[in-house]
Design an enzyme around this catalytic site. Structure first.
Site, PDB file in Angstrom:
ATOM      1  N   ARG A 111       1.090  -1.088   0.307  1.00  0.00           N
ATOM      2  CA  ARG A 111      -0.188  -0.019   0.402  1.00  0.00           C
ATOM      3  C   ARG A 111       1.111   1.493  -0.175  1.00  0.00           C
ATOM      4  O   ARG A 111       1.958   0.575  -0.100  1.00  0.00           O
ATOM      5  CB  ARG A 111      -1.028   0.134   1.150  1.00  0.00           C
ATOM      6  CG  ARG A 111       0.038  -0.262   2.640  1.00  0.00           C
ATOM      7  CD  ARG A 111      -1.240   0.608   3.897  1.00  0.00           C
ATOM      8  NE  ARG A 111      -0.766   0.208   5.176  1.00  0.00           N
ATOM      9  CZ  ARG A 111      -1.364   0.185   6.050  1.00  0.00           C
ATOM     10  NH1 ARG A 111      -3.002  -0.132   6.470  1.00  0.00           N
ATOM     11  NH2 ARG A 111      -0.897   0.115   7.428  1.00  0.00           N
ATOM     12  N   ASN A 149      -4.480   8.543   5.172  1.00  0.00           N
ATOM     13  CA  ASN A 149      -4.366   7.412   5.941  1.00  0.00           C
ATOM     14  C   ASN A 149      -3.058   7.426   6.424  1.00  0.00           C
ATOM     15  O   ASN A 149      -2.134   6.831   5.694  1.00  0.00           O
ATOM     16  CB  ASN A 149      -4.926   5.622   5.993  1.00  0.00           C
ATOM     17  CG  ASN A 149      -5.574   4.604   7.165  1.00  0.00           C
ATOM     18  OD1 ASN A 149      -6.041   5.093   8.055  1.00  0.00           O
ATOM     19  ND2 ASN A 149      -3.966   4.180   7.363  1.00  0.00           N
ATOM     20  N   GLU A 150      -2.702   7.635   7.673  1.00  0.00           N
ATOM     21  CA  GLU A 150      -1.121   7.599   8.397  1.00  0.00           C
ATOM     22  C   GLU A 150      -0.538   8.359   6.702  1.00  0.00           C
ATOM     23  O   GLU A 150       0.382   7.838   6.911  1.00  0.00           O
ATOM     24  CB  GLU A 150      -1.534   7.042   8.908  1.00  0.00           C
ATOM     25  CG  GLU A 150      -1.942   6.517   9.649  1.00  0.00           C
ATOM     26  CD  GLU A 150      -1.321   4.931  10.535  1.00  0.00           C
ATOM     27  OE1 GLU A 150      -0.052   4.253   9.815  1.00  0.00           O
ATOM     28  OE2 GLU A 150      -1.656   4.460  11.815  1.00  0.00           O
ATOM     29  N   GLU A 307      -7.044   5.266  16.235  1.00  0.00           N
ATOM     30  CA  GLU A 307      -7.330   3.601  16.526  1.00  0.00           C
ATOM     31  C   GLU A 307      -6.176   3.073  16.951  1.00  0.00           C
ATOM     32  O   GLU A 307      -5.364   3.869  17.708  1.00  0.00           O
ATOM     33  CB  GLU A 307      -6.307   3.269  14.805  1.00  0.00           C
ATOM     34  CG  GLU A 307      -7.184   4.089  13.163  1.00  0.00           C
ATOM     35  CD  GLU A 307      -5.750   2.896  11.961  1.00  0.00           C
ATOM     36  OE1 GLU A 307      -4.927   2.238  12.612  1.00  0.00           O
ATOM     37  OE2 GLU A 307      -5.970   3.683  11.427  1.00  0.00           O
ATOM     38  N   TRP A 315       2.185  -6.727  13.186  1.00  0.00           N
ATOM     39  CA  TRP A 315       3.440  -6.658  11.847  1.00  0.00           C
ATOM     40  C   TRP A 315       4.969  -6.024  12.950  1.00  0.00           C
ATOM     41  O   TRP A 315       5.985  -5.210  12.546  1.00  0.00           O
ATOM     42  CB  TRP A 315       3.218  -5.201  11.664  1.00  0.00           C
ATOM     43  CG  TRP A 315       2.538  -4.050  12.747  1.00  0.00           C
ATOM     44  CD1 TRP A 315       1.050  -3.981  12.386  1.00  0.00           C
ATOM     45  CD2 TRP A 315       3.040  -2.956  13.775  1.00  0.00           C
ATOM     46  NE1 TRP A 315       0.744  -2.430  13.157  1.00  0.00           N
ATOM     47  CE2 TRP A 315       1.602  -2.702  14.265  1.00  0.00           C
ATOM     48  CE3 TRP A 315       3.931  -2.078  13.803  1.00  0.00           C
ATOM     49  CZ2 TRP A 315       1.404  -1.721  14.886  1.00  0.00           C
ATOM     50  CZ3 TRP A 315       4.113  -1.759  15.223  1.00  0.00           C
ATOM     51  CH2 TRP A 315       3.178  -1.072  15.742  1.00  0.00           C
ATOM     52  N   GLU A 355      -3.467  -8.888   7.023  1.00  0.00           N
ATOM     53  CA  GLU A 355      -3.385  -8.264   8.268  1.00  0.00           C
ATOM     54  C   GLU A 355      -4.293  -8.934   9.006  1.00  0.00           C
ATOM     55  O   GLU A 355      -5.208  -8.876  10.252  1.00  0.00           O
ATOM     56  CB  GLU A 355      -4.060  -6.463   7.940  1.00  0.00           C
ATOM     57  CG  GLU A 355      -2.702  -4.893   7.974  1.00  0.00           C
ATOM     58  CD  GLU A 355      -3.462  -4.145   8.269  1.00  0.00           C
ATOM     59  OE1 GLU A 355      -2.255  -3.683   8.685  1.00  0.00           O
ATOM     60  OE2 GLU A 355      -4.394  -3.505   7.354  1.00  0.00           O
ATOM     61  N   LYS A 356      -4.431 -10.099   8.221  1.00  0.00           N
ATOM     62  CA  LYS A 356      -5.672 -10.884   8.692  1.00  0.00           C
ATOM     63  C   LYS A 356      -5.083 -11.584   9.830  1.00  0.00           C
ATOM     64  O   LYS A 356      -5.776 -12.259  11.230  1.00  0.00           O
ATOM     65  CB  LYS A 356      -5.988 -12.456   7.676  1.00  0.00           C
ATOM     66  CG  LYS A 356      -4.626 -12.814   7.393  1.00  0.00           C
ATOM     67  CD  LYS A 356      -4.808 -14.013   6.501  1.00  0.00           C
ATOM     68  CE  LYS A 356      -3.473 -14.835   5.965  1.00  0.00           C
ATOM     69  NZ  LYS A 356      -2.775 -14.176   5.162  1.00  0.00           N
ATOM     70  N   PHE A 357      -3.901 -11.588  10.690  1.00  0.00           N
ATOM     71  CA  PHE A 357      -3.685 -12.222  12.093  1.00  0.00           C
ATOM     72  C   PHE A 357      -3.808 -10.573  13.521  1.00  0.00           C
ATOM     73  O   PHE A 357      -3.406 -10.590  14.300  1.00  0.00           O
ATOM     74  CB  PHE A 357      -2.175 -12.443  12.316  1.00  0.00           C
ATOM     75  CG  PHE A 357      -2.850 -13.595  11.501  1.00  0.00           C
ATOM     76  CD1 PHE A 357      -3.391 -15.279  11.792  1.00  0.00           C
ATOM     77  CD2 PHE A 357      -2.010 -14.273   9.789  1.00  0.00           C
ATOM     78  CE1 PHE A 357      -3.713 -16.164  10.811  1.00  0.00           C
ATOM     79  CE2 PHE A 357      -2.113 -15.021   9.780  1.00  0.00           C
ATOM     80  CZ  PHE A 357      -2.462 -15.772  10.241  1.00  0.00           C
ATOM     81  N   HIS A 358      -4.350  -9.664  12.367  1.00  0.00           N
ATOM     82  CA  HIS A 358      -4.266  -8.526  13.386  1.00  0.00           C
ATOM     83  C   HIS A 358      -6.024  -8.922  14.205  1.00  0.00           C
ATOM     84  O   HIS A 358      -6.781  -8.915  13.305  1.00  0.00           O
ATOM     85  CB  HIS A 358      -4.494  -6.540  12.103  1.00  0.00           C
ATOM     86  CG  HIS A 358      -4.285  -6.027  13.340  1.00  0.00           C
ATOM     87  ND1 HIS A 358      -5.811  -5.345  13.886  1.00  0.00           N
ATOM     88  CD2 HIS A 358      -3.433  -5.186  13.207  1.00  0.00           C
ATOM     89  CE1 HIS A 358      -4.422  -3.935  14.534  1.00  0.00           C
ATOM     90  NE2 HIS A 358      -3.519  -4.227  14.270  1.00  0.00           N
TER      91      HIS A 358
HETATM   92  C1  GLA Z   1      -2.097   1.137  11.459  1.00  0.00           C
HETATM   93  C2  GLA Z   1      -3.251   1.893   9.536  1.00  0.00           C
HETATM   94  C3  GLA Z   1      -4.439   0.653  10.026  1.00  0.00           C
HETATM   95  C4  GLA Z   1      -3.713  -0.405  10.016  1.00  0.00           C
HETATM   96  C5  GLA Z   1      -3.194  -0.855  11.110  1.00  0.00           C
HETATM   97  C6  GLA Z   1      -2.251  -1.930  11.975  1.00  0.00           C
HETATM   98  O1  GLA Z   1      -2.247   2.349  12.098  1.00  0.00           O
HETATM   99  O2  GLA Z   1      -3.779   2.767   9.658  1.00  0.00           O
HETATM  100  O3  GLA Z   1      -4.648   0.620   8.330  1.00  0.00           O
HETATM  101  O4  GLA Z   1      -2.703  -1.069   9.477  1.00  0.00           O
HETATM  102  O5  GLA Z   1      -2.408   0.261  11.116  1.00  0.00           O
HETATM  103  O6  GLA Z   1      -1.581  -1.864  13.291  1.00  0.00           O
END
Ligand code: GLA
Length: 666
Positions: A111, A149-150, A307, A315, A355-358
């Site tokens: 991304r 986003n971020e 968030e 991660w 991110e399936k294990f988040h």
């Molecule tokens: C960041 C991103 C999210 C996601 C989270 C995972 O904060 O903004 O899209 O990837 O990390 O912890």
């Protein structure tokens, strides 16, 4: 429905319905209602679905999701969806891809694969924002806008030719003529003088140390490029809609190369993302610091936790699950420190993708889970805490932080590799946290009036107006603590001559003639029983009192910690890295001497913060220990409805929020 909920605080998550069959959506809304969710961020990574081919928009699915959410009474923080471009952008315009300093191209497939200076990316992303804003400006579910986003999370710095051209443009604006740039960059050194703007490049991988001011300016430029994207999107949103605009920051360690202080006026509402560092045994202290930094960027105003995680992330090297109760303590600690809403990444745990294990609010295992039960409990807690919305956090102490000072301090070719700005900040912050003192974490240009104590850790680079403000603050009766490698250079990273710490010599009443960094693992003793490592300096008091000195090591007999009465105030200097006990002892003394009061005295490991608003106050008590504790408090616990007088017992791992019967003077 406005951005702030009329019944309680904001509660919710990133909601990514596009990852699920449409048949799931109604159940999502139903479960959200059950959990007390009242705000979700939608569409953050949806560009490829919203605009499957250039200029062909497909909004049907988003229309249906927003309608469902609205029918369920759930408000929407609508994303501009520009966080990650669709594959077609790089396919048609490979020049939009970012490059590392060594020339490596960063391909799509993850991304954020875009160059922040790309005019093509800017134009395509703004077209999308315009289309979304036009379509949803009057949508009754939408209460705020979420830019990107971020920003800069994975593409903070780009060294491609497009960026090089943009960097030259930025430099022309900053310096106007080349002589000024040559002077600022000190290009007389190593035959670096430029005679044409076209000769200048980003600090790409070079045979050895790249010009430090060139590096510093590139860091400034890069932060400004991400800020420019925020400003450009916000401009479109302000033109077409009436809702507040935010973007989720990464205060904690993630945003170290983004100068968020300079972005403060570009957001209508400050929001932050925070994740615990699993390897940190005191991760809740890191959380508190990040929350206090966010409040600093917000100028003390309430902010939104955009968030965090319900349990493990995916991660870090080892992704630890949260223990029972930790989710609640983490969430309410953010609220204690000024958040008026708590959101998670994400609503439903993904079944596919990186991110399936988040963790998420709805885990893979469904709703009969520890996580979902804790989520529901938190939803009802936040409803019960509604009246704190809009109140502010009490703090008598300020710690000064500055992104540029950090960048400068951590450049290469310095006295030691062992100096770590974030570690220094955290170590002083920890000492205040442990003695129960709430601090504001603010930029050096912040108004210091009203603080009893100001702490200045490793402010390597400092501007003249900020030096003058600190000087005035102490003359007028304030107490300041400055630590080593502060006041060393001006904004161009040029040494302030005449002895260190150049900018603060008069204030501190000391002059250092030479740094004596210590060897790897070397530890020295001080004559007051503490030990120190990393750093020492050959320091001469010029009016300052010596509080402790080196008992051994290369500088035996030389002062390490000094105290200088100055005007009506006092300026302390710490010329080494004190051990934990020495740091704690000094902080305890400064707190007492400057008359700083904790909200209420509390046992170690118990976090106490007071929020207040005209005539009312609330005491948040978060027990991070494994024992029940008792603290003095009179009033009603909003979480249980029980009254307490004159003390409250907080069970191990639990939280109370007392509406105080008689708010103390503030
Ligand atoms: C960041 C991103 C999210 C996601 C989270 C995972 O904060 O903004 O899209 O990837 O990390 O912890």
């Amino acid at each position: 429905m406005g951005i702030w909920h009329s019944d309680g605080l904001r509660f919710g998550a990133d909601y990514n319905p596009e990852q699920w069959p449409e048949s799931t959506w109604a159940e999502d809304v139903e479960l959200m209602r059950q959990a007390g969710v009242n705000l979700v961020s939608v569409g953050i990574f949806s560009w490829a679905l919203l605009e499957p081919t250039p200029d062909r928009y497909e909004f049907g699915w988003l229309d249906r999701v927003l309608a469902l959410l609205h029918d369920g009474g759930i408000a929407v923080d609508l994303a501009t969806a520009t966080a990650s471009p669709p594959p077609w952008l790089a396919h048609r315009h490979p020049e939009t891809l970012p490059r590392r300093a060594d020339g490596t191209l960063l391909w799509p497939g993850a991304r954020q694969a875009y160059c922040p200076s790309s005019p093509v990316f800017r134009q395509r992303s703004l077209a999308l924002v315009e289309a979304l804003a036009t379509r949803y400006t009057d949508h009754p579910a939408v209460v705020m806008w979420h830019v990107s986003n971020e920003l800069g999370c994975h593409n903070t710095h780009c060294y491609c030719d497009v960026s090089a051209e943009a960097f030259r443009g930025w430099l022309r604006e900053r310096y106007v003529d080349l002589d000024r740039l040559n002077e600022a960059w000190g290009t007389a050194f190593w035959s670096q003088r430029y005679h044409d703007w076209a000769e200048i490049n980003p600090p790409r991988t070079a045979p050895t140390f790249v010009n430090p001011t060139q590096q510093l300016d590139f860091l400034r430029f890069s932060s400004d490029e991400h800020r420019a994207q925020l400003r450009a999107e916000r401009e479109v949103l302000h033109r077409l809609t009436r809702h507040p605009v935010t973007t989720n920051l990464m205060l904690g360690d993630g945003g170290r190369y983004l100068d968020y202080h300079s972005w403060a006026d570009d957001m209508d509402l400050v929001s932050n993302d925070h994740y615990l560092t699993a390897a940190d045994p005191q991760a809740h202290v890191g959380l508190a610091l990040a929350a206090d930094q966010t409040r600093g960027v917000a100028g003390g105003a309430p902010w939104l936790l955009m968030e965090h995680s319900t349990s493990a992330v995916n991660w870090q090297p080892r992704n630890l699950a949260k223990t029972p109760g930790q989710l609640r303590r983490n969430s309410l600690a953010h609220v204690a420190r000024g958040a008026d809403g708590v959101l998670f990444f994400q609503w439903r745990a993904s079944r596919a993708g990186a991110e399936k294990f988040h963790s998420a609010m709805v885990p893979h295992a469904g709703t009969q889970t520890k996580v979902f039960r804790e989520v529901c409990r938190l939803g009802s807690d936040l409803r019960a805490l509604g009246e704190v919305r809009g109140s502010r956090v009490d703090a008598d102490v300020a710690i000064l932080v500055d992104a540029e000072a950090r960048w400068g301090a951590e450049l290469d070719a310095h006295p030691t590799v062992d100096l770590d700005y974030a570690e220094r900040l955290r170590s002083w912050y920890d000492a205040f946290w442990r003695c129960g003192t709430t601090v504001d974490v603010v930029h050096p240009s912040a108004d210091l009036t009203g603080y009893r104590l100001v702490v200045v850790p490793t402010l390597y680079l400092v501007r003249d107006p900020d030096v003058d403000a600190l000087d005035r603050y102490v003359r007028q009766g304030g107490t300041v603590l400055v630590t080593f490698f502060s006041g060393i250079v001006d904004e161009h990273d040029h040494i302030r001559l005449g002895g260190y710490p150049g900018a603060f010599r008069d204030l501190l009443g000391v002059r250092t003639e030479e740094f004596f960094p210590l060897g790897e693992g070397e530890r020295v003793n001080l004559d007051d029983g503490c030990t120190a490592d990393v750093w020492a300096e050959l320091l001469h008091p010029l009016g300052a009192e010596v509080m402790s000195g080196y008992a051994d090591g290369p500088l035996a007999g030389v002062p390490a910690v000094t105290r200088h009465p100055y005007g009506s105030g006092v300026a302390w200097y710490v010329g080494t890295r004190l051990d934990r006990a020495g740091t704690a002892r000094l902080v305890a003394r400064l707190v007492t001497e400057s008359g700083v009061q904790p909200p209420v005295p509390s046992p170690s490991g118990v976090e106490v913060v007071r929020r207040r608003t005209d005539g009312r106050s609330w005491l948040f008590v978060i027990n991070h220990t494994e024992q029940d504790v008792t603290v003095g408090a009179t009033g009603m616990d909003l979480l249980t409805g029980r009254s307490h007088d004159p003390e409250v017992t907080v069970p191990a791992g639990e939280v109370v929020v007392i509406r105080e019967s008689s708010p103390p003077e503030g």
